[in-house]
Design a protein around this motif. Structure first.
Motif, PDB file in Angstrom:
ATOM      1  N   ASN A   1     -31.006  10.559 -17.213  1.00 54.07           N
ATOM      2  CA  ASN A   1     -30.816  11.018 -17.966  1.00 54.07           C
ATOM      3  C   ASN A   1     -31.363   9.954 -19.828  1.00 54.07           C
ATOM      4  OD1 ASN A   1     -28.438  12.070 -18.017  1.00 54.07           O
ATOM      5  ND2 ASN A   1     -26.795  11.044 -18.072  1.00 54.07           N
TER       6      ASN A   1
ATOM      7  N   LEU B   1     -31.389  12.574 -22.965  1.00 57.00           N
ATOM      8  CA  LEU B   1     -30.158  13.030 -23.584  1.00 57.00           C
ATOM      9  C   LEU B   1     -29.255  11.800 -23.127  1.00 57.00           C
ATOM     10  CD1 LEU B   1     -30.048  15.634 -19.942  1.00 57.00           C
ATOM     11  CD2 LEU B   1     -29.982  16.075 -22.772  1.00 57.00           C
ATOM     12  N   ASP B   2     -30.482  10.106 -23.145  1.00 52.61           N
ATOM     13  CA  ASP B   2     -29.205   9.038 -23.833  1.00 52.61           C
ATOM     14  C   ASP B   2     -30.347   8.053 -23.884  1.00 52.61           C
ATOM     15  OD1 ASP B   2     -27.197   7.742 -24.119  1.00 52.61           O
ATOM     16  OD2 ASP B   2     -26.499   7.803 -22.003  1.00 52.61           O
ATOM     17  N   THR B   3     -29.847   7.363 -25.084  1.00 49.88           N
ATOM     18  CA  THR B   3     -30.479   6.093 -24.816  1.00 49.88           C
ATOM     19  C   THR B   3     -30.307   4.876 -24.311  1.00 49.88           C
ATOM     20  OG1 THR B   3     -29.262   6.158 -26.940  1.00 49.88           O
ATOM     21  CG2 THR B   3     -31.160   7.435 -27.602  1.00 49.88           C
TER      22      THR B   3
ATOM     23  N   THR C   1     -32.609  13.086 -33.098  1.00 47.74           N
ATOM     24  CA  THR C   1     -32.163  14.769 -32.100  1.00 47.74           C
ATOM     25  C   THR C   1     -32.831  15.489 -32.017  1.00 47.74           C
ATOM     26  OG1 THR C   1     -30.790  15.682 -34.027  1.00 47.74           O
ATOM     27  CG2 THR C   1     -29.889  14.071 -31.989  1.00 47.74           C
ATOM     28  N   LYS C   2     -33.504  15.897 -32.831  1.00 46.83           N
ATOM     29  CA  LYS C   2     -34.476  17.225 -32.927  1.00 46.83           C
ATOM     30  C   LYS C   2     -35.785  17.077 -31.934  1.00 46.83           C
ATOM     31  CE  LYS C   2     -33.915  19.926 -37.303  1.00 46.83           C
ATOM     32  NZ  LYS C   2     -34.344  20.617 -38.247  1.00 46.83           N
TER      33      LYS C   2
ATOM     34  N   ALA D   1     -34.822  17.200 -28.814  1.00 48.34           N
ATOM     35  CA  ALA D   1     -34.237  18.746 -27.996  1.00 48.34           C
ATOM     36  C   ALA D   1     -35.749  19.467 -28.374  1.00 48.34           C
ATOM     37  CB  ALA D   1     -33.982  19.119 -29.001  1.00 48.34           C
ATOM     38  N   LYS D   2     -36.866  18.966 -29.036  1.00 46.19           N
ATOM     39  CA  LYS D   2     -38.177  19.024 -28.199  1.00 46.19           C
ATOM     40  C   LYS D   2     -38.826  19.474 -27.310  1.00 46.19           C
ATOM     41  CE  LYS D   2     -42.469  20.490 -31.397  1.00 46.19           C
ATOM     42  NZ  LYS D   2     -43.329  19.315 -32.639  1.00 46.19           N
TER      43      LYS D   2
ATOM     44  N   ARG E   1     -37.109  18.246 -24.568  1.00 44.73           N
ATOM     45  CA  ARG E   1     -37.014  18.916 -23.236  1.00 44.73           C
ATOM     46  C   ARG E   1     -37.201  20.402 -23.353  1.00 44.73           C
ATOM     47  NH1 ARG E   1     -32.090  15.581 -25.496  1.00 44.73           N
ATOM     48  NH2 ARG E   1     -31.102  17.778 -26.175  1.00 44.73           N
ATOM     49  N   ARG E   2     -37.162  20.985 -25.061  1.00 40.28           N
ATOM     50  CA  ARG E   2     -37.262  22.057 -24.851  1.00 40.28           C
ATOM     51  C   ARG E   2     -38.925  22.316 -23.612  1.00 40.28           C
ATOM     52  NH1 ARG E   2     -36.386  23.101 -29.747  1.00 40.28           N
ATOM     53  NH2 ARG E   2     -37.710  22.995 -30.958  1.00 40.28           N
TER      54      ARG E   2
ATOM     55  N   LEU F   1     -35.952  29.954 -26.715  1.00 38.11           N
ATOM     56  CA  LEU F   1     -36.581  28.777 -27.293  1.00 38.11           C
ATOM     57  C   LEU F   1     -37.543  28.634 -27.477  1.00 38.11           C
ATOM     58  CD1 LEU F   1     -33.352  26.657 -26.260  1.00 38.11           C
ATOM     59  CD2 LEU F   1     -32.769  27.605 -27.598  1.00 38.11           C
TER      60      LEU F   1
ATOM     61  N   MET G   1     -33.486  36.142 -29.991  1.00 39.21           N
ATOM     62  CA  MET G   1     -32.553  34.962 -29.456  1.00 39.21           C
ATOM     63  C   MET G   1     -30.598  35.504 -30.382  1.00 39.21           C
ATOM     64  SD  MET G   1     -32.243  32.298 -28.249  1.00 39.21           S
ATOM     65  CE  MET G   1     -31.093  30.469 -27.870  1.00 39.21           C
TER      66      MET G   1
ATOM     67  N   ALA H   1     -30.079  20.555 -22.739  1.00 42.66           N
ATOM     68  CA  ALA H   1     -30.186  20.155 -22.188  1.00 42.66           C
ATOM     69  C   ALA H   1     -32.117  21.124 -21.697  1.00 42.66           C
ATOM     70  CB  ALA H   1     -29.834  20.146 -20.310  1.00 42.66           C
ATOM     71  N   ILE H   2     -31.609  22.164 -22.298  1.00 47.59           N
ATOM     72  CA  ILE H   2     -33.066  22.789 -21.910  1.00 47.59           C
ATOM     73  C   ILE H   2     -33.071  23.066 -22.942  1.00 47.59           C
ATOM     74  CG2 ILE H   2     -33.550  25.510 -21.941  1.00 47.59           C
ATOM     75  CD1 ILE H   2     -31.307  26.045 -20.555  1.00 47.59           C
ATOM     76  N   GLY H   3     -33.351  22.472 -24.137  1.00 46.01           N
ATOM     77  CA  GLY H   3     -34.200  22.173 -25.122  1.00 46.01           C
ATOM     78  C   GLY H   3     -33.343  22.530 -26.666  1.00 46.01           C
ATOM     79  N   GLU H   4     -32.459  23.340 -26.907  1.00 49.26           N
ATOM     80  CA  GLU H   4     -31.699  23.803 -27.893  1.00 49.26           C
ATOM     81  C   GLU H   4     -31.607  22.979 -29.004  1.00 49.26           C
ATOM     82  OE1 GLU H   4     -28.499  27.707 -27.288  1.00 49.26           O
ATOM     83  OE2 GLU H   4     -29.529  27.625 -29.153  1.00 49.26           O
ATOM     84  N   GLU H   5     -31.532  22.452 -30.234  1.00 49.55           N
ATOM     85  CA  GLU H   5     -31.096  21.978 -31.180  1.00 49.55           C
ATOM     86  C   GLU H   5     -29.684  21.816 -31.278  1.00 49.55           C
ATOM     87  OE1 GLU H   5     -33.039  22.122 -34.371  1.00 49.55           O
ATOM     88  OE2 GLU H   5     -35.283  21.787 -33.287  1.00 49.55           O
TER      89      GLU H   5
ATOM     90  N   THR I   1     -25.156  13.431 -26.551  1.00 51.13           N
ATOM     91  CA  THR I   1     -25.902  14.594 -25.289  1.00 51.13           C
ATOM     92  C   THR I   1     -25.282  14.048 -24.105  1.00 51.13           C
ATOM     93  OG1 THR I   1     -27.679  14.752 -26.731  1.00 51.13           O
ATOM     94  CG2 THR I   1     -27.742  15.963 -25.082  1.00 51.13           C
ATOM     95  N   ALA I   2     -25.584  13.237 -23.797  1.00 51.07           N
ATOM     96  CA  ALA I   2     -25.107  12.877 -21.903  1.00 51.07           C
ATOM     97  C   ALA I   2     -23.438  12.563 -21.427  1.00 51.07           C
ATOM     98  CB  ALA I   2     -26.146  11.421 -21.958  1.00 51.07           C
TER      99      ALA I   2
END
Lengths: 235, 424
Positions: free
Chosen positions: A54, A59-61, A79-80, A83-84, A86-87, A115, B1, B319-323, B415-416
């Protein structure tokens, strides 16, 4: 040949609050992963495998120390920003597949590309390639409920791989599969690892998975107790 | 989307069809209840208006001050001229003459001697003019127990219970003993044309309905009446219109130095009805508010449950990366869409039911036979302007608010943690 590290973990500690005290899940982890590795974090339940995965997946810090993924310290990301990361660079494969049940196989694989705001034609090609890798071109219109467990996990792999990420994180990917399906899935991932040079990191305690690993990192009580490169016959 | 998410919404019936049905049902009930309560209470006001107060009422100032005593010695005179003038001033309002009277009703035997007698309270209305609407207005035809509606000035209707007590039958003569407008004694014979059931205890005990000309004759009230009731040309009472009529009338006709000059009061100013109006306003407000709150909680819960059961899906999307913000906004847009569709459908269905009930009504005559309350036999809904938007409160705001609250969990949870919920 010297390979570059795409993941670096330094003095990483993760503590969780438990009642009035704290539980240390990871305790002083130091690791580095190079491009194209096929590595596994192995250990019994509660050893900290998923927590480490994670943190690598942003997903975790970490509570202390740092994890640098693709040159970005996950603890410093917003968080943005996470997400970027991961994306664009990460793919996830889950134990329970976690496909979106109302979408078809094609649409489940399409989602990460939407995405990334890819054009229609690019998207179509990438999805068809991914479904070809996992051998599901004949199931594009099926919904997850119409597929077997092995097929669902292959869709999940296609979804993780469709954007050709640098890193795929797989948490117990074979836990819900029988032996035959597990071997098929692992062979497929190994093939993708070799062809696309994608780094695969597994969290597992399944011997079937361990057999395929090229690097095995053993975790016990939140500490790395062994980190070994495994020579596969013929290598 | 957006197309992708919309496709998912349409396919997942538990996310689209079910919430839409719940919202539609909630909004339908809210709209229908609002129209029904407004209608029923409005009918009760209207019923009282028809019997006692009109939408507006004209009396002499002196009569108005003592109206509880029904002082016919202070009645309006030269009424026909006054009505002619009022018809010119207010062509859309129908003015009718009424006399409320009391006295003794004597039932004689075959020798003309008193057989039975009792105190009578009566109302004189225009029963025999060709264009009179009073019979329909007072629902006399449906209230007849025996006999027929009077066709001559000397014919009357008395309550069925009173007729039994006096032991009088149809076609027999009864004698009204009362006082004239000028204080003299009046003894007048009337023929019982029919018996009637008012549905109100006090009126059923000793009530009488007579033609206005017969009572005017008996009480020496030629071209005079106690009250002139005015009825606005609209299904339900409108206080703003009535207030305007009241003000213009009093400005033109009322002379503060002449206690016999006419004065107008509107329904809401009537001593009995003023309290009732406040009661109705509060009652409608309280009932509709409670119902809206209850429906809001139900729909809020729908939004909340809808959001919570999607934590797994949200975990995958993260997880896939959506904000997080994108996911949160998409959930709110979905709730808004469901709220709008459900509110429109619910309002349409609610208005449909209300329209049907407005036109047809529910006949409660049989059920309310033993009621002590003066109320109409048929209850109808009444579609008012708020009915067009009142459903939006539970329909749109509640489900959206519920979704927003459940969505806060996306931000509050790490998130986790959401990711972990994938495994549950």
């Amino acid at each position: 040949m010297e390979q570059s590290s795409i993941i670096t973990i330094k003095e990483l500690i993760k503590r969780f609050p438990v009642g009035k005290g704290e539980f240390t899940a990871l305790n002083g982890i130091n690791l580095a992963f190079n491009t194209g590795e096929f590595a596994g974090i192995v250990g019994p339940s509660g050893s900290g495998k998923t927590t480490l995965l994670n943190i690598i997946g942003s997903l975790d810090t970490a509570t202390e120390g740092k994890a640098v993924v693709m040159g970005q310290s996950t603890g410093d990301l917003t968080t943005k920003g996470a997400a970027k990361l991961r994306r664009k660079h990460l793919g996830f494969i889950f134990q329970t597949y976690n496909l979106l049940p109302v979408y078809t196989v094609y649409e489940n694989v399409e989602f990460p590309l939407l995405l990334l705001q890819m054009s229609d034609s690019e998207r179509r090609k990438a999805i068809n390639d991914a479904l070809e890798w996992v051998g599901l071109t004949d199931k594009i219109k099926s919904r997850p409920a119409q597929l077997s467990g092995g097929e669902c996990q292959r869709v999940a792999i296609a979804r993780a791989m469709v954007k050709k990420p640098e890193i795929v994180l797989a948490d117990e990917p074979t836990a819900n599969l029988d032996a035959a399906n597990s071997h098929n899935i692992l062979k497929m991932m190994l093939k993708l690892n070799e062809e696309l040079k994608t780094t695969f990191i597994f969290a597992t305690h399944d011997d079937k998975v361990i057999k395929y690993l090229k690097r095995k990192i053993s975790l016990e009580d939140g500490k790395v107790v062994k980190d070994e490169i495994i020579k596969i016959k013929g290598d | 989307m957006i197309r992708f998410l919309f496709k998912g919404l349409l396919r997942d019936r538990s996310r689209s069809l079910l919430p839409i049905l719940v919202v539609t049902a909630g909004v339908t009930l809210t709209v229908f209840l609002h129209c029904y309560i407004t209608g029923v209470l409005g009918e009760m006001i209207e019923f009282s208006a028809k019997y006692t107060s009109g939408h507006v009422k004209v009396m002499t100032r002196a009569y108005a001050e003592n109206k509880n005593q029904l002082p016919n010695d202070l009645a309006l005179i030269e009424v026909n001229d006054l009505i002619s003038n009022l018809q010119k001033d207010y062509p859309t309002i129908e003015f009718v003459q009424r006399i409320n009277f009391g006295g003794l009703l004597d039932a004689p035997d075959e020798y003309g001697e008193t057989k039975k007698q009792g105190i009578v309270g009566g109302i004189a209305v225009d029963l025999i003019s060709e264009n009179s609407k009073e019979i329909d207005r007072l629902n006399i035809r449906n209230s007849l127990v025996k006999g027929r509606i009077p066709e001559k000035p000397n014919e009357v209707l008395i309550s069925d219970e009173f007729a039994n007590k006096l032991e009088v039958d149809l076609g027999e003569t009864v004698t009204l003993i009362t006082s004239t407008m000028y204080g003299g004694m009046s003894i007048q014979n009337f023929v019982v044309a029919g018996t009637i059931e008012f549905g109100v205890q006090i009126m059923d005990r000793s009530g009488m309905i007579a033609d206005i000309s017969g009572i005017q004759n008996a009480m020496d009230m030629h071209d005079a009446c106690g009250e002139l009731l005015g009825f606005l040309d609209m299904a339900n009472y409108d206080d703003i219109t009535a207030l305007n009529v009241e003000n213009t009338f009093n400005e033109k006709y009322t002379d503060l130095n002449d206690e016999f000059s006419p004065v107008m009061t509107r329904l809401k100013n009537d001593s009995i009805m003023s309290g009732y109006f406040d009661y109705v306003d509060s009652f409608v407000g309280i009932i509709v508010t409670i119902f809206i709150l209850a429906m809001s909680i139900v729909l809020w819960n729908t939004g909340l449950i809808g959001g919570l059961r999607r934590y797994g899906e949200i975990g995958v999307r993260l997880a896939i990366g959506e904000e997080k913000g994108h996911i949160y906004r998409s959930m709110i847009y979905e709730a808004l869409l469901i709220g709008i569709v459900g509110s429109i459908l619910g309002t349409l269905v609610g208005l449909g039911f209300s329209y049907w009930l407005q036109e047809v009504g529910i006949n409660v005559g049989d059920i309310m036979k033993s009621s002590k309350m003066m109320m109409p036999n048929v209850f109808r809904a009444n579609i008012t302007t708020p009915a067009y938007y009142i459903g939006l409160i539970p329909g749109l705001f509640s489900i959206t608010l519920g979704t927003m609250l459940s969505g806060i969990g996306i931000y509050k949870r790490k998130t986790a943690q959401l990711f972990k919920e994938l495994e549950t």
